[in-house]
Motif scaffolding. Structure first.
Motif, PDB file in Angstrom:
ATOM      1  N   GLU A 240     -30.384  24.292  -8.662  1.00 50.00           N
ATOM      2  CA  GLU A 240     -29.256  23.991  -7.790  1.00 50.00           C
ATOM      3  C   GLU A 240     -28.327  23.032  -8.511  1.00 50.00           C
ATOM      4  O   GLU A 240     -28.763  22.085  -9.144  1.00 50.00           O
ATOM      5  N   LEU A 241     -27.051  23.310  -8.387  1.00 50.12           N
ATOM      6  CA  LEU A 241     -26.070  22.507  -9.103  1.00 50.12           C
ATOM      7  C   LEU A 241     -25.690  21.279  -8.283  1.00 50.12           C
ATOM      8  O   LEU A 241     -25.862  21.250  -7.067  1.00 50.12           O
ATOM      9  N   ALA A 242     -25.155  20.276  -8.965  1.00 53.88           N
ATOM     10  CA  ALA A 242     -24.728  19.054  -8.288  1.00 53.88           C
ATOM     11  C   ALA A 242     -23.652  18.396  -9.120  1.00 53.88           C
ATOM     12  O   ALA A 242     -23.478  18.732 -10.295  1.00 53.88           O
ATOM     13  N   ASP A 243     -22.945  17.462  -8.489  1.00 56.88           N
ATOM     14  CA  ASP A 243     -21.946  16.659  -9.212  1.00 56.88           C
ATOM     15  C   ASP A 243     -20.788  17.481  -9.769  1.00 56.88           C
ATOM     16  O   ASP A 243     -20.242  17.148 -10.813  1.00 56.88           O
ATOM     17  N   ILE A 244     -20.452  18.569  -9.108  1.00 55.91           N
ATOM     18  CA  ILE A 244     -19.311  19.380  -9.538  1.00 55.91           C
ATOM     19  C   ILE A 244     -18.391  19.516  -8.329  1.00 55.91           C
ATOM     20  O   ILE A 244     -18.866  19.804  -7.220  1.00 55.91           O
ATOM     21  N   LEU A 245     -17.113  19.303  -8.521  1.00 55.25           N
ATOM     22  CA  LEU A 245     -16.182  19.470  -7.404  1.00 55.25           C
ATOM     23  C   LEU A 245     -15.993  20.957  -7.134  1.00 55.25           C
ATOM     24  O   LEU A 245     -15.906  21.751  -8.083  1.00 55.25           O
ATOM     25  N   PRO A 246     -15.909  21.356  -5.846  1.00 54.44           N
ATOM     26  CA  PRO A 246     -15.727  22.784  -5.538  1.00 54.44           C
ATOM     27  C   PRO A 246     -14.544  23.396  -6.297  1.00 54.44           C
ATOM     28  O   PRO A 246     -14.654  24.506  -6.836  1.00 54.44           O
ATOM     29  N   GLU A 247     -13.438  22.663  -6.391  1.00 56.35           N
ATOM     30  CA  GLU A 247     -12.257  23.235  -7.051  1.00 56.35           C
ATOM     31  C   GLU A 247     -12.429  23.331  -8.567  1.00 56.35           C
ATOM     32  O   GLU A 247     -11.611  23.918  -9.260  1.00 56.35           O
ATOM     33  N   GLU A 248     -13.525  22.736  -9.072  1.00 60.33           N
ATOM     34  CA  GLU A 248     -13.770  22.765 -10.509  1.00 60.33           C
ATOM     35  C   GLU A 248     -14.611  23.989 -10.917  1.00 60.33           C
ATOM     36  O   GLU A 248     -14.589  24.412 -12.073  1.00 60.33           O
ATOM     37  N   VAL A 249     -15.337  24.560  -9.954  1.00 60.20           N
ATOM     38  CA  VAL A 249     -16.293  25.630 -10.279  1.00 60.20           C
ATOM     39  C   VAL A 249     -15.597  26.808 -10.971  1.00 60.20           C
ATOM     40  O   VAL A 249     -16.087  27.351 -11.966  1.00 60.20           O
ATOM     41  N   GLY A 250     -14.424  27.180 -10.456  1.00 58.97           N
ATOM     42  CA  GLY A 250     -13.691  28.323 -11.002  1.00 58.97           C
ATOM     43  C   GLY A 250     -13.346  28.170 -12.479  1.00 58.97           C
ATOM     44  O   GLY A 250     -13.245  29.163 -13.206  1.00 58.97           O
ATOM     45  N   PHE A 251     -13.206  26.924 -12.948  1.00 56.91           N
ATOM     46  CA  PHE A 251     -12.884  26.715 -14.362  1.00 56.91           C
ATOM     47  C   PHE A 251     -14.013  27.187 -15.253  1.00 56.91           C
ATOM     48  O   PHE A 251     -13.809  27.479 -16.430  1.00 56.91           O
ATOM     49  N   HIS A 252     -15.237  27.217 -14.712  1.00 52.15           N
ATOM     50  CA  HIS A 252     -16.388  27.609 -15.522  1.00 52.15           C
ATOM     51  C   HIS A 252     -16.736  29.085 -15.351  1.00 52.15           C
ATOM     52  O   HIS A 252     -17.782  29.534 -15.792  1.00 52.15           O
TER      53      HIS A 252
END
Ligand code: GDP
Ligand code: ZN
Length: 311
Positions: A240-252
């Motif tokens: 499970e992922l953590a410490d990532i902003l929702p709006e940042e996920v798309g960058f990856h």
């Protein structure tokens, strides 16, 4: 009191950390409450961390960790028990996302997660298919090829037959790498094939901590014979992922980037916004539907974990 020295954390179990400081290998505890409390994370120190330690005047083998130097990179996962993010490896350059064609089955969504975890923590992911001696389905080959077409490094190897091991060994030289993957993909076998006797060395390292239990439920940093440095992490069933902003996920999700700039709303989470160019690209077949499914699940999970986080 002797002056503080810096060292590198090799492993930590039950609050005791093995720190390599020059030629000395020190058993350390964390000093005071401050360091424990200022980090919100489940376990504040991970293998690869550079720490400042205050030597113990009475013992040449013990010391106290006073501070952790800023991390260059980190691999973070959500710790369910502690309801907090947990750093499982620090300061690695490459993250080998190890998978297998069978036993356990190939799970591309797991790879998607590992890629997000690696990239968001500042590491370069490498997709590594072990057990290439086993039959690999055309679907698996196609998905691996898809990662390669997206620009990720993709390699295959077999710990038991030896395929790809010399290339892997040369990729490790000059870097600190972290190995992550589901339990059973063959990480231990791979590391042992690359550096014979490794399991035994790790066992010796950890013996002091867990009194001969030989659990492998912790990360450990070691130096390979040819000079590369590797952090092995415990096999997991889920990550499970953590410490990532929702709006940042798309960058990856780099396959989204040709489209995300054209979404009507900016920033767009590509979830239920109108005129979303990413969703349109999924529908027209330009983005793999399974990648989009991965993305949505990660997004939903990050929202969940944020709600249940401490503090
Ligand atoms: P880990 O949990 O990722 O550390 O996996 P292990 O190294 O313990 O390996 C899990 C199982 O897969 C063991 O039974 C190994 O013998 C087997 N295994 C590891 N590498 C290979 C490989 O390259 N090919 C095949 N066929 N089996 C492998
Ligand atoms: Zn969008």
């Amino acid at each position: 009191m002797a002056a503080a020295v810096t060292g590198e954390v090799l492993l930590g179990i039950n609050g005791i950390y093995t720190v390599q400081a020059g030629n000395a290998r020190l058993q350390c505890r964390i000093k005071g409450k401050q360091l424990k409390e200022e980090s919100r994370s489940y376990n504040p120190i991970a293998p690869g961390d550079i720490v400042e330690v205050a030597p113990d005047a009475l013992s040449a083998h013990e010391a106290m960790i006073c501070s952790v130097l800023p991390r260059r990179t980190r691999l973070v996962r959500w710790n369910k028990k502690g309801r907090a993010p947990q750093v499982i490896a620090s300061n690695a350059d490459l993250a080998f996302c190890v998978c297998s064609p069978a036993s356990p089955p190939f799970r591309p969504r797991f790879i998607d997660r590992l890629i997000v975890a690696a990239e968001s923590g500042g590491m370069t992911p490498v997709v590594l298919l072990n057990k290439c001696d086993l039959a690999t389905s055309p679907e698996t080959l196609e998905r691996l090829d898809h990662y390669a077409r997206m620009g990720y490094a993709v390699r295959s190897c077999s710990a038991s037959r030896g395929d790809g091991l010399s290339e892997l060994a040369s990729m490790l030289i000059g870097h600190t790498s972290v190995m992550v993957g589901q339990s059973g993909v063959g990480k231990s076998s791979l590391l042992n094939a690359l550096s014979p006797g490794l399991t035994q060395r790790v066992g010796e390292l950890s013996q002091k901590h867990d009194r001969g239990n030989h659990t492998t439920n912790f990360s450990v940093l070691f130096t390979m014979e040819n000079g590369g440095r590797v952090i092995d992490t415990p096999g997991v069933r889920e990550l499970e992922l953590a410490d990532i902003l929702p709006e940042e996920v798309g960058f990856h999700f780099r396959d989204f980037t040709p489209y995300s700039g054209s979404c009507a709303f900016q920033p767009c989470l590509h979830a239920d916004e109108p005129d979303c160019a990413v969703m349109a690209a999924v529908e027209s077949g330009h983005i793999h539907p399974d990648r989009y499914e991965s993305y949505l699940r990660i997004l939903a999970e990050l929202t969940e974990t944020r709600k249940s986080a401490h503090g």
